[in-house]
Design an enzyme around this catalytic site. Structure first.
Site, short mmCIF file in Angstrom:
data_model
loop_
_atom_site.label_atom_id
_atom_site.label_comp_id
_atom_site.label_asym_id
_atom_site.label_seq_id
_atom_site.Cartn_x
_atom_site.Cartn_y
_atom_site.Cartn_z
N CYS A 240 -23.22 43.61 -33.25
CA CYS A 240 -21.84 44.08 -33.50
C CYS A 240 -21.71 45.48 -32.92
O CYS A 240 -22.26 45.76 -31.87
CB CYS A 240 -21.51 44.03 -34.99
SG CYS A 240 -22.59 45.04 -36.02
N GLY A 241 -21.01 46.36 -33.60
CA GLY A 241 -20.87 47.74 -33.11
C GLY A 241 -22.07 48.59 -33.44
O GLY A 241 -22.65 49.24 -32.58
#
Length: 284
Positions: A240-241
């Site tokens: 993800c981030g």
């Protein structure tokens, strides 16, 4: 939903078990700066009775330049002992968003070899919407030893993910929003390239949640992964981030009975800054 004290439990289940002597509740709230929320202040003002605050940024590897990377074993053990959480406890983690950062705490316990840990489905909002009590009392802490057996296979670094991207022997699944995955929206951190890891598939973590921020059924989640082109016969690396929302995907996979998963802890914060690894844009 069917309650499972190793993955996900309902507010009704937690209310029923609230007085269990070996239950330990953790508030694992963490927010992006853009949310404008102060997790510690919110915990101090109102939390589920008996809950301790689990600080994702503090219980991390401060030797790394990357945000909230998994902590060294010794640090995890000492922090949890100070919180009175250890062997023999059933742990339930919640957050103030519904189902967001609590899954990261669940993954961290699994990484440390602890399996009696569940996420509260729908988090604090669901708990309060059902009329259950909150308070501002600090918990009574008694030291408890925790035995840690690090499960290295549950975490991946940039070298391992780069190899998986080239060999296609794992499926890399990215939990970020579709616009960020495709490289059509800017990244929240400066100096970062846009796009995704070549060969990755996109399952935004929000797709796995209902409107009340509870998780969709395992069958519904399986259909979402399959619709995104994820081969569920292969091991999966979630990303993800910065390694938080990817764990919502990880939790869903575990509930689906897909146990061959690992987390790319550095996620896009590392990959997007790493000058020698390739970046793809557009659809998967």
């Amino acid at each position: 939903m069917s309650d499972d004290p190793k993955t996900l439990v309902s507010a009704a289940w937690l209310a029923q078990h609230l007085k269990d002597p070996d239950l330990r509740i953790l508030d694992g709230s963490w927010y992006l700066p853009s949310a404008g929320r102060d997790a510690k202040a919110e915990y101090a003002a109102a939390h589920i009775p008996g809950a301790r605050f689990f600080d994702i940024d503090d219980i991390s590897d401060h030797r790394s330049d990357l945000p909230h990377m998994a902590p060294p074993v010794e640090k995890f053990m000492s922090r949890l002992r100070a919180m009175g959480v250890g062997d023999g406890h059933q742990i339930v983690v919640y957050d103030g968003a519904g189902l967001f950062s609590a899954a990261r705490v669940w993954w961290m316990f699994r990484l440390m070899g602890q399996e009696n840990v569940a996420v509260l489905d729908g988090g604090l909002p669901k708990w309060q919407s059902q009329g259950h009590a909150v308070d501002d009392m600090p918990p009574v802490i008694r030291d408890r030893h925790m035995t840690v057996r690090l499960q290295n296979h549950l975490v991946r670094d940039v070298t391992q993910v780069s190899a998986a991207s080239k060999l296609q022997d794992h499926v890399i699944v990215d939990a970020r929003a579709a616009l960020r995955f495709r490289g059509e929206a800017p990244e929240p951190r400066e100096g970062m390239r846009v796009g995704h890891i070549p060969g990755a598939r996109n399952v935004p973590y929000t797709d796995l949640l209902n409107k009340d921020q509870t998780m969709k059924t395992p069958d519904a989640c399986r259909a979402i992964f399959e619709a995104a082109g994820v081969d569920l016969n292969k091991p999966i690396i979630t990303s993800c981030g910065s390694g938080v929302t990817a764990t919502v995907l990880t939790l869903a996979l575990e509930r689906m009975g897909h146990h061959q998963w690992s987390l790319y802890d550095g996620s896009w914060t590392e990959w997007g800054m790493f000058p020698t690894v390739p970046v793809a844009t557009g659809e998967a």
